[in-house]
Each structure stands twice: as C-alpha cells, then as structure tokens.
Scaffold this motif. Sequence first.
Motif, mmCIF file in Angstrom:
data_model
loop_
_atom_site.group_PDB
_atom_site.id
_atom_site.type_symbol
_atom_site.label_atom_id
_atom_site.label_comp_id
_atom_site.label_asym_id
_atom_site.label_seq_id
_atom_site.Cartn_x
_atom_site.Cartn_y
_atom_site.Cartn_z
ATOM 1 N N GLY A 47 0.828 -1.198 0.000
ATOM 2 C CA GLY A 47 0.000 0.000 0.000
ATOM 3 C C GLY A 47 0.860 1.243 0.000
ATOM 4 N N PHE A 88 1.226 -0.319 10.441
ATOM 5 C CA PHE A 88 0.257 -0.921 11.379
ATOM 6 C C PHE A 88 0.776 -2.258 11.893
ATOM 7 N N VAL A 89 1.215 -3.109 10.990
ATOM 8 C CA VAL A 89 1.687 -4.443 11.376
ATOM 9 C C VAL A 89 3.065 -4.686 10.765
ATOM 10 N N ILE A 104 3.054 -3.536 6.826
ATOM 11 C CA ILE A 104 1.654 -3.443 6.396
ATOM 12 C C ILE A 104 1.037 -2.168 6.970
ATOM 13 N N PRO A 105 0.416 -1.367 6.132
ATOM 14 C CA PRO A 105 -0.217 -0.134 6.636
ATOM 15 C C PRO A 105 -1.591 -0.419 7.257
ATOM 16 N N PHE A 106 -2.253 0.598 7.715
ATOM 17 C CA PHE A 106 -3.604 0.444 8.286
ATOM 18 C C PHE A 106 -4.581 -0.043 7.214
ATOM 19 N N ILE A 107 -5.510 -0.884 7.639
ATOM 20 C CA ILE A 107 -6.508 -1.414 6.714
ATOM 21 C C ILE A 107 -7.846 -0.753 7.038
ATOM 22 N N SER A 108 -8.347 0.056 6.125
ATOM 23 C CA SER A 108 -9.684 0.628 6.358
ATOM 24 C C SER A 108 -10.732 -0.372 5.930
ATOM 25 N N GLY A 109 -10.529 -0.912 4.754
ATOM 26 C CA GLY A 109 -11.390 -2.019 4.373
ATOM 27 C C GLY A 109 -12.236 -1.804 3.165
ATOM 28 N N GLY A 110 -13.002 -2.806 2.927
ATOM 29 C CA GLY A 110 -13.750 -2.989 1.711
ATOM 30 C C GLY A 110 -15.204 -3.100 1.968
ATOM 31 N N GLU A 169 -7.383 -0.153 -1.416
ATOM 32 C CA GLU A 169 -5.977 0.170 -1.168
ATOM 33 C C GLU A 169 -5.148 -1.061 -0.822
ATOM 34 N N TYR A 185 -3.430 1.108 -7.023
ATOM 35 C CA TYR A 185 -2.146 1.799 -7.214
ATOM 36 C C TYR A 185 -1.784 1.866 -8.697
ATOM 37 N N TYR A 193 -13.258 -1.703 -3.226
ATOM 38 C CA TYR A 193 -12.563 -2.977 -3.041
ATOM 39 C C TYR A 193 -13.471 -4.156 -3.417
ATOM 40 N N TYR A 214 -12.498 -8.421 9.372
ATOM 41 C CA TYR A 214 -11.405 -8.729 8.439
ATOM 42 C C TYR A 214 -10.093 -8.069 8.854
#
Lengths: 74, 630
Positions: free
Chosen positions: A7, A44-45, A68-74, B242, B282, B323, B467
Amino acid sequence: MKIKAYGILKQYIGDKDYLKIDVPEPITIVELFSKVGIPEKYVFVVEKNGKAITKDSVINDNDEISLIPFISGG
Amino acid sequence: MKGVWNKVLKIDLSTKKTEIVPVNDDVYKKYNMGLGIATYFLYKETESKIDPLGAENVIVFSPGLFVGTGIPTGSKSAMTFKSPLTGGFGRAIVGAYLGVEMRKSGVDAIIIKGKSDKLVTLKIDNENVEFIDAEEYRGIDAILTQDKLREKYGKTYRTCAIGQAGENLSKISGIDFEERQAARAGGGAVFGSKNLKAIIMKGDKKIDFADPEKLKELNKKWVNIIKEHPATKADMDYGSGEFYDWMNRERGTFPSRNWQWGYFQSVYDNLKEGEKSHIDPYYWSPKYTVRHHPCPTCTKPCGRIIEVKEGKYAGTKVDGIEYEVLYSLGGVLEIDDVEAVAKMNEICDREGFDAISAGVTIAWAMEAYEKGLLDKDKMEGIELTFGNADAAIEVLKKMAKREGYIGELLADGTKAAAEKLGKNSDQFAINIKGLELPAYDVRGIKGMALALAVSIRGACHLTAGVYGIELGGSWWKYKGIDRLSSDWKGFEVKTAEDLATTYDIFGLCKFSRHMYFLEGIPELNNAITGDDMIDADVMTIGERVYNLQKMFNIREGIDRKYDTLPYRVTHNPIPKGVSKGAYVSEEELQHMLDEYYMARGWSKDSTPTAVKLASLDLLDIVDEKLAAGI
C-alpha cells in the motif's frame, strides 16, 4: 535483509516488490524504520518471516520483513 | 431528548395517506437513531411470514444520530425491510445526502408500507408528502431518474431511485442515492414491488443540539484526528481497494475465479518485478480519477469518480471502484481490465444492482457454462467464459431486464439460479442465506468465516467487520488473533458485531472505526442529546439492536440451520499461495457456532434466551414465547 512493503508504504522501498539491504548487526524494527526512512506512524503491522512481531523486536540479516499499513477495508 | 424530533412519518402507498406519529424519549434511549429505530419500527410494523414483495412489507429509513451534525464521517443512514433475497431481516446502510435532509425535516424516520397502483415518486418537504406519478421514468436508469427529478423540482432536493433491476423485482437489486448505493439484500425489489420509483426530500429545520458549542469543539477535534491519521492519505488517494495487492500476495485471501482460487493466480503468477495488476488501485487510481466523491460530511473521502476516456469503454464514468467491486466484477470473473470493471460497475449502479451479488452471480454462471451445465442453445451466442468481459457486460444488461434464458436465470442471485439449474450447481453457488459473499476468502480467515455464517442479513462483511482484526492480527483491544485458528472466534465476532452495529445506529462510517473506535462515540452523542452515555451504554445499545434483528429472523424460523458456509468453503481448500490448503471444516464451523451462541447468550439452535432478552430490556417488543429457555 529482504523488506516487503504494501500500500502506501511501498513508496518508501522505491515502489519495488521488495528492497534488499545489508544488516551486518542485529537491529530493532524501529532502527530499521530509521535506516530505510519509513515513517513509523504509517506502519500498522510488522511481520518477520510471516509472523507478526512488535516494533521493538530484534531482526537479523537473513529475516524477511513485511510492513503493512492500516486497513480501512472494503 | 435534544437532537431528535420525537416523531416519525408513516406513508401508506395504497391509501396515499400519511401520518405523523409521536415517539417518546424511551425509544431513543433504547435504540437511538439510524439502524436502531429502523430495526425497532421494522419489527413492530411487520407480522411474521409476510410476503417480502407484498404490500404488507415495510421499508424504514432513518439517518444515524450524527448525520447532519457536522461530525466528520457521520454520513450513514439505515434502511430496513424484510429481505426478498434471504426471507429474513434486510438492512442496507448508505452515505445518503437524502438522510441529511431528513435530519433537518422534523422527523427521525420514514416508514413506508402498502403498494401504489402506479409507479410513484415520493416528494417530501419537511413532513409534507406528495405522491407524484413516475410512469415517465419507468425503464429509466436510477442515476438519470434522479438527475431528471432534480432538474424538474430543484437541486436542493436530495434523492434516491431504483433502476430497471428494482422495477423488475430482481432480488439482488438495490436503491441508488446519488451514486451511493443501499445495495444489499434486495431493497430495490421491495421498492419495485410497491411501485415506488424514487424519493426526493428537502428539509429546512434546525436540529436543536443539547450543547452546540461543545459539538462544534468536538467536530474540530475529530477533523484534526482524522486528518492526521495514517490511514487517511491512502484512503483518499486509492480508495477502499488500497490493500488489494497485499490481500493477493501476503494473505492469499482475495477470492478469484468464482472461489476456485484464493488469489488472482492468472495475474499474480505472471507479473514481472515492479508490475501491477490492472485492477490494483495503485495502478488505476492516478490514471482514471477525476475527483473525490465524498459522502456527507466526510473529511477523508475514499469515494471517487473515475472516467474512461479512450478505448471501447470510453465514456464510462462511475463512482468507484470499491474494493468489493475489484472482486465481484474483477477477480471472481477473472477480469483484470479496470476499464471493463468500471463499465460493469456503471451498469450495476445505473440498472440498480448490488454489484457484489450481481458479479458473484455471473461468476457462478461462468463456472456453470465452462462445466457445460448451461443450455448453450439458449445463450444467444454469448460465450460466458471466465475473463470474457464483453460477455459479462451483455449478461448484466440482460439480468436487469430479465431478458432471455440467461437474464431470467441470473436475475435473483446465485441461490435462486442454482435451485433452478440443479445439477449440483449449488456446490459452487457462493452465498449464505441467499446473499452472495464479499471479497474475503474466508477459508483462510476463520473468524471472518464465522462472521459471514452468522450475519443476520446473510454473507455481509460489515456486520462484524472482523477482516482487519483477523488479517492484521490486532486492532483496538484485540491482540494475538490467529486467522487460521477456529478458537475464541465466538467472542471476537460477537463483540465486533455489537460495536459495528453502533456505527450503523450513530451513522458513523465503518471506515473510520479505527479512528473513533468505541471511545469516541459517547461524548458526541451527549453533546447532541444531552444524555450522559458512557462507553458501556453504547455497546449495550449495539447488542440490543443486534438481538432484535436476530429475533426478526427467529420469528421467520431462520435459526442455526441457516448459519452455514458455501460448500466450496467447507470442501475445497485454497489450492495455491500463502493460504494454500486452508478451508473451514464442518467441525470447525460447528465449534465456532457453539462458541458464538454461548458468547451471545443464545441457545444451541441460535435463539436468544429469555434471560438475554430481559437483560437487554427487549421483552416489551419481543414475544417471550419466541425466546429460548437455557
């Protein structure tokens, strides 16, 4: 050491699939951030060889690190 | 109570009569707004076993408490109805400008029942309703209909409408709110069954806040927190997809080719160093983004308008690509062409399809076609193979019209299609309770598998939204989560569901839950209402509303037997990649269900116990005879 980043963090390893660097002595994750120039707040992780570790963990030259960056999500 | 109107507006489409009904403070204290009172009124206003497409079904729409208050990301409104797709509790959450107008209108919810004799638009000015003939918009797409209505009645009206899919009672159709969709669970068909084409609304009243100065100060504080948050830039630049690349490479949990694969194998196995999948944001976001398209009062908009300017899909302009759509109109169809995905996304929005369900249904058909299970003579020459974008586009258009063999077969989603086709095609129909699965390969994310199995509305990723917890291993107070373990998932999912439900009650976007968490909510509520809510009260409201939703399903006879996973998840391990070999065995699922029902205070068959319902103060609305003993 092989460093993979995803990301928004990918730009800090030159937008490549991974970055290889030499780490002659064991270092902490926070030291790694400073060595490579990655802003800690975006991470983030951190995973070492596929397992999550804390940012004060010590890592070696033969480790594979994923950021791994922050996951906002889908 | 401050900050609410203590009134709801009832609209009967059969009699064309309306009624303002007073609501006392106790209801708001127990259920608050948004999904809270929308659940309360749906439960109260419907009988069990009604026909979801009959006049007796009810649609409730209520903005969250934070909508229209300036709170950043406080943009979501809730719609509830009995779902024609699942036969159970139907819910759709949407970032709707119409919700902001309702917040200023003098009512806290609208409750629509009955059936109009002709296609109709509801024009609502504050509390006043006009029933306007909408026959001229029949067959007109959802977005164009709203454009025309705003042209005719003025741009100050905010709107929603259905497209052809809803008019034709597709059980996977939704409602479009100015290019944001209340998509899931078949709400579009409920509108269609009532001959309700559109709603336009305008409000001009001022909400009376308990402490306006405090609210202003808090809004400023949260604008700054969100601005500085490390996720904000990525969300704004690349949208909700993302983390697509990471899901493929590092987790192997991006379901592709109708869940035959756990990552997009045909793309990722052939990428050279530095190359990107063409549906990776990306790759496409910098090329195609025209502008941001925020929900109301969002200061971190992940929504964007993208435009395809050249090539065979030139002229495509759509809000996206989210997504979920990268999966449902991309990976699961084995299509790595972002322009084709944008085109299909546009068709879904305009025709009024739930883009997740529509795409996953076409993926089912592609597999059936390649297996030789479909009647090729009736396919009108369409070669519906994986990766064939033009065929998928053609089929999507036919589904909206229920046209031909394939359009009619697919119009109601995978469950209905597999039942019609037979030939064991249910073994690759990717749905739970009838609702198609979202973009997480739950074979390698076991807590998420449980979350989808038990979700009240069917396979929904945002009912619990675990998730991030599962894939990252930690979040909020959760630590040390192992995505491949089936232990302790019951408590994990239960707690996340209660918290996520509060977001739908207050109207906060779930993509800001790693900013507000739980702790940000009470002070905002208190500045609006004058209440003295604490964190625990917020969770109790979430749990109460969740249990009432569950009781709706229990009243319909939807119990443990329906908390299942698709055959492919329980029988076909992920074949390759980081999660190779992962699947959820039937034993693991039953173990997780036992833990979950225990954590919830429900019986083994998933019925809330009378003790649980009493402790949540629900026995005034729920018949105790429906509850379980211990």
